[in-house]
Design an enzyme around this catalytic site. Sequence first.
Site, PDB file in Angstrom:
ATOM      1  N   ASN A  98     -64.383  66.007 -61.983  1.00 24.42           N
ATOM      2  CA  ASN A  98     -64.225  67.163 -62.883  1.00 24.42           C
ATOM      3  C   ASN A  98     -62.817  67.728 -62.861  1.00 24.42           C
ATOM      4  O   ASN A  98     -62.199  67.969 -63.900  1.00 24.42           O
ATOM      5  CB  ASN A  98     -65.222  68.270 -62.531  1.00 24.42           C
ATOM      6  CG  ASN A  98     -66.653  67.785 -62.552  1.00 24.42           C
ATOM      7  OD1 ASN A  98     -67.032  66.940 -61.741  1.00 24.42           O
ATOM      8  ND2 ASN A  98     -67.451  68.288 -63.475  1.00 24.42           N
ATOM      9  N   LYS A 102     -60.272  67.753 -66.041  1.00 23.08           N
ATOM     10  CA  LYS A 102     -60.260  69.005 -66.806  1.00 23.08           C
ATOM     11  C   LYS A 102     -59.225  70.052 -66.402  1.00 23.08           C
ATOM     12  O   LYS A 102     -58.945  70.960 -67.182  1.00 23.08           O
ATOM     13  CB  LYS A 102     -61.645  69.664 -66.739  1.00 23.08           C
ATOM     14  CG  LYS A 102     -62.747  68.840 -67.360  1.00 23.08           C
ATOM     15  CD  LYS A 102     -64.089  69.580 -67.273  1.00 23.08           C
ATOM     16  CE  LYS A 102     -65.183  68.853 -68.030  1.00 23.08           C
ATOM     17  NZ  LYS A 102     -66.474  69.579 -67.959  1.00 23.08           N
ATOM     18  N   SER A 190     -65.392  78.090 -56.780  1.00 19.72           N
ATOM     19  CA  SER A 190     -66.790  78.461 -56.574  1.00 19.72           C
ATOM     20  C   SER A 190     -67.268  77.984 -55.188  1.00 19.72           C
ATOM     21  O   SER A 190     -66.725  78.404 -54.174  1.00 19.72           O
ATOM     22  CB  SER A 190     -67.642  77.890 -57.710  1.00 19.72           C
ATOM     23  OG  SER A 190     -68.884  78.524 -57.762  1.00 19.72           O
ATOM     24  N   ASP A 267     -67.223  86.335 -65.660  1.00 20.47           N
ATOM     25  CA  ASP A 267     -67.933  85.330 -64.871  1.00 20.47           C
ATOM     26  C   ASP A 267     -69.270  85.933 -64.450  1.00 20.47           C
ATOM     27  O   ASP A 267     -69.303  86.892 -63.681  1.00 20.47           O
ATOM     28  CB  ASP A 267     -67.075  84.987 -63.645  1.00 20.47           C
ATOM     29  CG  ASP A 267     -67.682  83.933 -62.733  1.00 20.47           C
ATOM     30  OD1 ASP A 267     -68.924  83.775 -62.733  1.00 20.47           O
ATOM     31  OD2 ASP A 267     -66.900  83.281 -62.014  1.00 20.47           O
ATOM     32  N   HIS A 302     -66.464  81.332 -65.720  1.00 11.28           N
ATOM     33  CA  HIS A 302     -66.517  80.532 -64.485  1.00 11.28           C
ATOM     34  C   HIS A 302     -66.103  79.073 -64.720  1.00 11.28           C
ATOM     35  O   HIS A 302     -66.204  78.250 -63.809  1.00 11.28           O
ATOM     36  CB  HIS A 302     -67.955  80.588 -63.941  1.00 11.28           C
ATOM     37  CG  HIS A 302     -68.094  80.210 -62.498  1.00 11.28           C
ATOM     38  ND1 HIS A 302     -67.575  80.972 -61.468  1.00 11.28           N
ATOM     39  CD2 HIS A 302     -68.697  79.145 -61.899  1.00 11.28           C
ATOM     40  CE1 HIS A 302     -67.867  80.408 -60.307  1.00 11.28           C
ATOM     41  NE2 HIS A 302     -68.525  79.293 -60.538  1.00 11.28           N
TER      42      HIS A 302
END
Lengths: 324, 324
Positions: A98, A102, A190, A267, A302
């Site tokens: 990811n 990204k 996160s 978020d 988020h």
Amino acid sequence: MSGGIAQSFLRRSKVLMRQTCNRGIAHHKKAFYSTKAMEEVTEISQSKMFGGFNRRFRHQSSSCGCPMNFTIFFPPQLDSKKVPVLYWLSGLTCTDENFIQKSGAQRVAAIEGVALVAPDTSPRGLHIEGESESWDFGVVTTGAGFYVNATAEKWKNWRMYEYVTEELPKLLTSNFPQLDTSTSSIFGHSMGGHGALTIFLKNPLRYKSVSAFAPICNPVSCPWGTKAFIGYLGENRMLWEEYDATALVKRYKGPPTNILIDQGDKDIYHSKQLLPENFVEAVKEANGPISTTLRIQSGYDHSYFFISSFIEDHVSHHVKALSI
Amino acid sequence: MSGGIAQSFLRRSKVLMRQTCNRGIAHHKKAFYSTKAMEEVTEISQSKMFGGFNRRFRHQSSSCGCPMNFTIFFPPQLDSKKVPVLYWLSGLTCTDENFIQKSGAQRVAAIEGVALVAPDTSPRGLHIEGESESWDFGVVTTGAGFYVNATAEKWKNWRMYEYVTEELPKLLTSNFPQLDTSTSSIFGHSMGGHGALTIFLKNPLRYKSVSAFAPICNPVSCPWGTKAFIGYLGENRMLWEEYDATALVKRYKGPPTNILIDQGDKDIYHSKQLLPENFVEAVKEANGPISTTLRIQSGYDHSYFFISSFIEDHVSHHVKALSI
């Protein structure tokens, strides 16, 4: 490049060329392998980006007892010198891919000359009963390793803390001589922000700096954290605090450092799961060598759209500490 | 902002706020809706990025006879002025999301003040027999619309040329007053590069500039193109040439323009499917108002890692033509 490395690279390159041409993936001209490397890691893919290379590898993990993937972005500078290492730890539902696909971090890493290392977020393929029943615990689609060493017998393979802090750095050192693994920093998002903060606070001499995007700052006080810790660590809350940034920062005795945290104010996980204000409060109470810069970013959520918007600030934060 | 728009935005914002909060997506403070808009497009999601917003919409397409999604990146400048539009057409296997998630174009668009519009690549959900038998023709997982108006009865809904050149611009004009849809340019990747080149060459007064990453430049001469054209257009090769950039450039009569094309030399599709050299040769033969800059990028493949590495050059190419 030593003759041994060169020869192993020449042998390796033929294998790689076949592998990569079959996938239409560019073949890297440079050698990254010691002879030892060839037994230890297998390249899955590579793609040139901003003059460097994203290269994905697979190896058998002794910590997790299963094959694990990780991706490294090698910046162009390693053609002429060793480069420091910046580890990225991803969040729930992510793999090693990811961030690489990204975040856009490679653009800045290629300018600054730092390697990005993105491990996977959980053991996979072990088929433990219940491992895929929850999206926020276990593994298959979610990668909810939480960067702990599980003590519960059922989850004994969930040793992502050992994997990230011990096994992976050793693997990088032995396989990639162009990486200066003695000069490294760590950041994440996160669940991976929780991982980065706790790993840094427990190993202050191993990493030069830490930062995080929307980190889970006080897992013992939020639903994601308590669910994960009960499952992986059992009922002993003393043990939970070994993996709680807000608890760990109060007893930090390492060198002075500033911790950069970005948090979007749109978020939805901010006030229930992430609790960055608890961490900032703990830093104040501790009144120790740590300061923290919590930036509440107006309108951001988020997602990786949030991460990519501020990734340059974070890479720059680490570049200073890594003295590049 | 007109009172009508403002009032509709206030009503709309309550709906949006519920929708977006349920998904943890930031709510945009600005109004983009005329009252008419509320019946025409539904917002699926939005996320703030580089001070602007990625916003995904769904509507019933009259061209394709099915619901279609598209995503717009609104740069921060539209708070104070209308912004020009840069259309991105994606390739095989893509939806409207790949470019938005992986290209990093928003960073540059936010600096330059241009909106990015990314439509989907094919009608979907029509369940035409055989639509998902091939990865490079039809739809379901692949989105192989090829930006043509199909003449074959079976594929009558495949009218992506009309959708991109007529329906979508009208929809944007009527729904998003902050977009200056009369000032637009177009670019794309692979099948979308073919779409961008052919759409520009057939409508030289509608778009200010065109560029492409690894475009299919001569579809009548490559396996992907001939398979698609036989299926969508039948055996009439004269009709095929209406959608072939290498044929179209020879009869271009529009304003002088330079076409920027980037092509990776490790792209396995280069010599069999993409054939940029055929296009460059045709430009030379035509000796007309078009010049082309074909950059062969050493070591790069066909992926979004390649696109993101050079996206800034392409956005800058269009920004000049759009006179921002």
